[in-house]
Design an enzyme around this catalytic site. Structure first.
Site, PDB file in Angstrom:
ATOM      1  N   GLU A 285      -0.860  -4.693  -1.947  1.00  0.00           N
ATOM      2  CA  GLU A 285      -2.067  -4.834  -1.113  1.00  0.00           C
ATOM      3  C   GLU A 285      -3.317  -5.144  -1.719  1.00  0.00           C
ATOM      4  O   GLU A 285      -4.193  -5.795  -0.909  1.00  0.00           O
ATOM      5  CB  GLU A 285      -2.323  -3.263  -0.426  1.00  0.00           C
ATOM      6  CG  GLU A 285      -1.432  -3.336   0.952  1.00  0.00           C
ATOM      7  CD  GLU A 285      -2.018  -2.006   1.503  1.00  0.00           C
ATOM      8  OE1 GLU A 285      -3.007  -1.202   1.322  1.00  0.00           O
ATOM      9  OE2 GLU A 285      -1.208  -1.439   2.538  1.00  0.00           O
ATOM     10  N   HIS A 306      22.953  -1.321 -12.402  1.00  0.00           N
ATOM     11  CA  HIS A 306      24.214  -1.527 -11.741  1.00  0.00           C
ATOM     12  C   HIS A 306      24.423  -2.094 -10.553  1.00  0.00           C
ATOM     13  O   HIS A 306      25.020  -2.264  -9.859  1.00  0.00           O
ATOM     14  CB  HIS A 306      25.052  -0.286 -11.557  1.00  0.00           C
ATOM     15  CG  HIS A 306      25.466   0.606 -12.993  1.00  0.00           C
ATOM     16  ND1 HIS A 306      26.424   0.341 -13.836  1.00  0.00           N
ATOM     17  CD2 HIS A 306      24.589   1.237 -13.942  1.00  0.00           C
ATOM     18  CE1 HIS A 306      26.418   0.867 -14.866  1.00  0.00           C
ATOM     19  NE2 HIS A 306      25.113   1.399 -15.085  1.00  0.00           N
ATOM     20  N   LYS A 420       0.051  -5.144  13.523  1.00  0.00           N
ATOM     21  CA  LYS A 420      -0.565  -4.344  14.422  1.00  0.00           C
ATOM     22  C   LYS A 420      -0.851  -4.845  15.745  1.00  0.00           C
ATOM     23  O   LYS A 420      -0.383  -4.382  16.720  1.00  0.00           O
ATOM     24  CB  LYS A 420      -1.555  -3.188  13.705  1.00  0.00           C
ATOM     25  CG  LYS A 420      -1.309  -2.606  12.616  1.00  0.00           C
ATOM     26  CD  LYS A 420      -2.521  -1.589  12.288  1.00  0.00           C
ATOM     27  CE  LYS A 420      -2.221  -1.217  11.015  1.00  0.00           C
ATOM     28  NZ  LYS A 420      -3.538  -0.526  10.331  1.00  0.00           N
TER      29      LYS A 420
HETATM   30  O1  PA5 Z   1      -4.251   0.954   1.681  1.00  0.00           O
HETATM   31  C1  PA5 Z   1      -4.635   0.930   2.833  1.00  0.00           C
HETATM   32  O2  PA5 Z   1      -5.854   1.110   3.151  1.00  0.00           O
HETATM   33  C2  PA5 Z   1      -3.433   1.118   4.009  1.00  0.00           C
HETATM   34  O3  PA5 Z   1      -2.349   0.683   3.418  1.00  0.00           O
HETATM   35  C3  PA5 Z   1      -3.403   2.763   4.476  1.00  0.00           C
HETATM   36  O4  PA5 Z   1      -3.340   3.212   3.381  1.00  0.00           O
HETATM   37  C4  PA5 Z   1      -2.431   2.889   5.667  1.00  0.00           C
HETATM   38  O5  PA5 Z   1      -2.643   1.783   6.490  1.00  0.00           O
HETATM   39  C5  PA5 Z   1      -2.765   4.157   6.301  1.00  0.00           C
HETATM   40  O6  PA5 Z   1      -4.129   4.048   6.866  1.00  0.00           O
HETATM   41  P1  PA5 Z   1      -5.068   5.329   7.286  1.00  0.00           P
HETATM   42  O7  PA5 Z   1      -5.213   6.185   6.189  1.00  0.00           O
HETATM   43  O8  PA5 Z   1      -6.308   4.993   7.921  1.00  0.00           O
HETATM   44  O9  PA5 Z   1      -4.089   6.055   8.418  1.00  0.00           O
END
Ligand code: PA5
Length: 445
Positions: A285, A306, A420
């Protein structure tokens, strides 16, 4: 120094002038981070967190963990992405991936809200039926669909079982003032913990997000934070080549520029598999944007030797490996002699199994590098709270420097939003009508 970056298996892959060039870029990148002048600099609260974390909240986390340990047989931890992976990774790494099945005095811990699978949710629901349980719901935004759906289910179960007392079994970890979850927590008087505005989800493991579930598992969160604090002290060093964390960023950047577009994080411990998953979110990310970035993949060896081993040895030359190697195992296993030697394994008698594991690592790394796959080695003394805290901070800081070296903002995640939007539109969420019509045309056509 709890993490040593060994580059001896890069000989023949990386040249001195390439390192020198990348070192300059790394120094610039590191200075951006230190001076808080880079892109996304309003999300760098994690950088000094191991030194300046809220000690009162830390004490409240321990108190909440003690209460959960005293009144619950099961803790359901609800969250996804950065609000899930870190806690699961630490518990698996330090307690065991078999934590729930082991004989122990602490509650079983199950993770929910990390997918939309009805089957998985139903299975976890069936586990709490006749048990005393509590819920730690974790969402920085407080609005993410997956955890919100799971929380609706478990909240109802708590209310049916405990009535008004249900509110005493809900622990919310979320934003300090915004979001649906925060409003619900305030309205119902739930014990709540803060994810600071300047700490993004994937950098939040050393906040209540990770610390509360980890403390419930009986692990030492003081030692975890001490490891991270010592790493912070060490990696303040602005000299790129003597800073192991920056050195790792340099090496992976040089390999990326040479066409190795995937980094495969590997460890020879089953308990590290979820740490691999945590690493994948952190780097994927943070770096994967603007058409750039190393694709993070992982392996648990020797298991995956493996399956994926063939590709790593002999397939397309698209990846390099980063092996996390522990000098000392958490537990060793002595191999006895067998007088019959029917299995022909007596050449291993009198050995500890860790020696066999070490030789598997040594044999593999030579084979893979000779097959054309470069290897970085991260040497860590052992897997305990202190060293894991250290390693977590090492990866976080190396990730930020790596992102700046690529010229991306390591702290945003614009790509996470696209699916989303489409999902909400297809489900008919108010406000998404136009997108829905467009999508339905595409699906139909
Ligand atoms: O790194 C990030 O910000 C995202 O991947 C969040 O961790 C994930 O979408 C969960 O978000 P939230 O904690 O707002 O529910």
């Amino acid at each position: 120094m709890a993490v040593k970056v060994n580059d001896r298996y890069l000989r023949g892959f990386v040249r001195d002038h390439e390192l020198a060039f990348a070192a300059e870029a790394a120094e610039t990148a590191h200075n951006l981070l230190i001076g808080n002048k880079g892109a996304g600099n309003d999300f760098t609260g994690w950088v000094n967190l191991p030194d300046i974390y809220d000690k009162d909240e830390f004490a409240r986390i321990k108190k909440a963990a003690d209460k959960i340990k005293s009144d619950s047989e099961i803790l359901i931890v609800i969250g996804i992405g950065g609000s899930y992976l870190g806690a699961k990774a630490i518990i698996d790494a330090l307690a065991s991936p078999l934590y729930n099945s082991l004989d122990k005095k602490t509650p079983d811990i199950y993770f929910a809200g990390n997918s939309i699978s009805p089957t998985y949710l139903s299975q976890i629901v069936s586990l709490v039926k006749d048990k005393d349980f509590s819920v730690n719901v974790i969402s920085k935004s407080g609005t993410t669909t997956e955890p919100a759906l799971a929380f609706r289910v478990f909240r109802k179960l708590l209310q049916e079982k405990y009535g008004d007392k249900a509110n005493e079994r809900i622990y919310a970890t979320t934003d300090k003032s915004r979001g649906t979850l925060k409003s619900l927590a305030d309205k119902n008087g739930w014990d709540s913990f803060v994810i600071a505005d300047d700490v993004g989800g994937r950098f939040s493991v050393l906040t209540a997000v990770g610390l509360l579930p980890v403390a419930v598992a009986g692990l030492d969160i003081d030692a975890l934070m001490k490891g991270a604090a010592d790493a912070l002290a060490e990696y303040k060093n602005p000299d790129a080549l003597s800073n192991e964390c920056v050195k790792y960023a340099i090496l992976r950047n040089v390999l990326y520029r040479k066409g190795f577009k995937c980094e495969m994080l590997v460890a020879y411990e089953n308990s590290f598999t979820m740490m691999n998953e945590w690493y994948k979110q952190l780097f994927g990310e943070s770096e994967g944007k603007d058409g750039k970035g190393l694709f993070p993949v992982s392996g648990t060896f020797s298991t995956d030797l493996h399956s994926l081993g063939q590709f790593v040895q002999d397939g397309s030359k698209i990846l390099f490996e980063t092996a996390v190697v522990f000098d000392k195992p958490q537990t060793d296993f002595f191999l006895d002699d067998d007088p019959d030697n029917a299995d022909g394994l007596n050449f291993l008698s009198g050995q500890n199994m860790s020696v066999v594991n070490r030789k598997a690592f040594e044999g593999t790394i030579i084979a893979h590098t000779e097959g054309g796959t470069p290897n970085i080695v991260l040497e860590v003394p052992t897997l305990d709270e202190y060293n894991l805290g250290y390693l977590i901070y090492f990866f976080e800081r190396a990730c930020a420097v790596s992102g700046y070296m690529l010229g991306v903002n390591p702290f945003d995640q614009p790509g996470v939003e696209s699916y989303k939007k489409n999902m909400f539109a297809l489900l008919g969420k108010p406000g998404y009508e136009d997108i829905k019509a467009e999508l339905e045309k595409k699906i139909g056509g």
